[in-house]
Motif scaffolding. Structure first.
Motif, PDB file in Angstrom:
ATOM      1  N   CYS A 196      53.264  48.718  62.415  1.00 31.88           N
ATOM      2  CA  CYS A 196      52.017  49.435  62.711  1.00 31.88           C
ATOM      3  C   CYS A 196      50.859  48.541  62.265  1.00 31.88           C
ATOM      4  N   SER A 237      47.980  49.232  61.420  1.00 36.80           N
ATOM      5  CA  SER A 237      47.151  49.800  60.349  1.00 36.80           C
ATOM      6  C   SER A 237      47.851  49.773  58.995  1.00 36.80           C
ATOM      7  N   CYS A 238      49.125  50.231  58.958  1.00 33.88           N
ATOM      8  CA  CYS A 238      49.773  50.371  57.646  1.00 33.88           C
ATOM      9  C   CYS A 238      51.034  49.529  57.498  1.00 33.88           C
ATOM     10  N   CYS A 245      52.136  55.844  64.956  1.00 36.76           N
ATOM     11  CA  CYS A 245      52.743  55.706  63.634  1.00 36.76           C
ATOM     12  C   CYS A 245      52.965  57.069  62.972  1.00 36.76           C
ATOM     13  N   CYS A 283      50.914  56.709  59.200  1.00 39.68           N
ATOM     14  CA  CYS A 283      49.446  56.851  59.083  1.00 39.68           C
ATOM     15  C   CYS A 283      48.851  57.650  60.238  1.00 39.68           C
TER      16      CYS A 283
END
Ligand code: ZN
Length: 235
Positions: free
Chosen positions: A57, A59-60, A95, A98
């Motif tokens: 992912c 983002s995370c 995801c 998140c």
């Protein structure tokens, strides 16, 4: 338009291997097939990822399966003087960690760009040696695309420039093209790096430069010398 198509199922398919090696593809990306267009003199390479592949992912970093994909195209380096395009379905992750839906970045290109990083590098090398419209002709691209690449990397370099050690500055104006469009340049005398350039040659160019220096964390006291011509605006 003559279109050729080469299925890549044969292990001995040398051309396919050659492209795969040149592209330095990493899992889960696969070269699925190659097409060519001899009217447009272009190679079209199609990439895809295997069903069920996992992506981090953006983002995370959690491991996710692709939840859908978006078709994208990029111009890559020429091959045997033919233009080369890469086409791929770029996965989007949804995801569970998140809760964000994000397009996975690809290694070969900047986000939102229609060119690969290697094409960008080639274009920048040419634009360092010749005017942008000449580079655009050489690369068989519109000059607005070349300017977009140029601005991206120049802005990036300007952002990374550390101005807190600048001590001696030279200021001078120059005219852009024929005619009377002036540009004022501010150069670090010690490193010979252009610190700032702006249109015009009046005294507000100095105000803009000062604002730029302050925004980059520089202080007036660090400047020991300024060298300029005798134009009243600069004095
Ligand atoms: Zn996430």
């Amino acid at each position: 338009m003559a279109l050729g198509w080469t299925p890549i199922s044969n292990k001995d398919n040398l051309i396919a291997d050659m492209f795969r090696i040149a592209l330095a593809l990493e899992d889960p990306w696969k070269l699925t097939h190659i097409e060519y267009d001899d009217k447009d003199e272009a190679w079209h390479l199609f990439l895809d990822f295997e069903r069920g592949s996992l992506f981090a992912c953006p983002s995370c970093g959690a491991s996710c399966k692709a939840y859908d994909a978006e078709k994208k195209d990029w111009r890559h380096l020429d091959f045997w003087n033919w233009k080369t395009y890469i086409h791929a379905r770029v996965p989007r992750t949804d995801c569970t960690n998140c809760k964000k839906v994000t397009l996975v970045p690809v290694k070969w290109s900047r986000p939102m760009s229609h060119f690969t990083l290697q094409f960008d590098a080639w274009a920048m090398r040419l634009m360092a040696e010749m005017p942008v419209n000449a580079a655009a002709r050489e690369l068989r691209e519109h000059d607005t695309c070349m300017w977009r690449i140029f601005h991206h990397y120049v802005n990036q370099a300007m952002e990374q420039l550390d101005l807190t050690a600048v001590k001696r500055i030279a200021v001078d104006e120059t005219s852009s093209r024929r005619g009377h469009r002036y540009i004022t340049l501010f150069v670090d005398v010690d490193t010979k790096i252009v610190l700032f350039a702006t249109e015009g040659k009046s005294k507000d160019t100095l105000a803009k430069f000062k604002q730029h220096m302050i925004s980059k964390g520089a202080e007036a006291l660090q400047i020991q010398e300024i060298c300029s011509d005798m134009s009243p605006a600069f004095i």
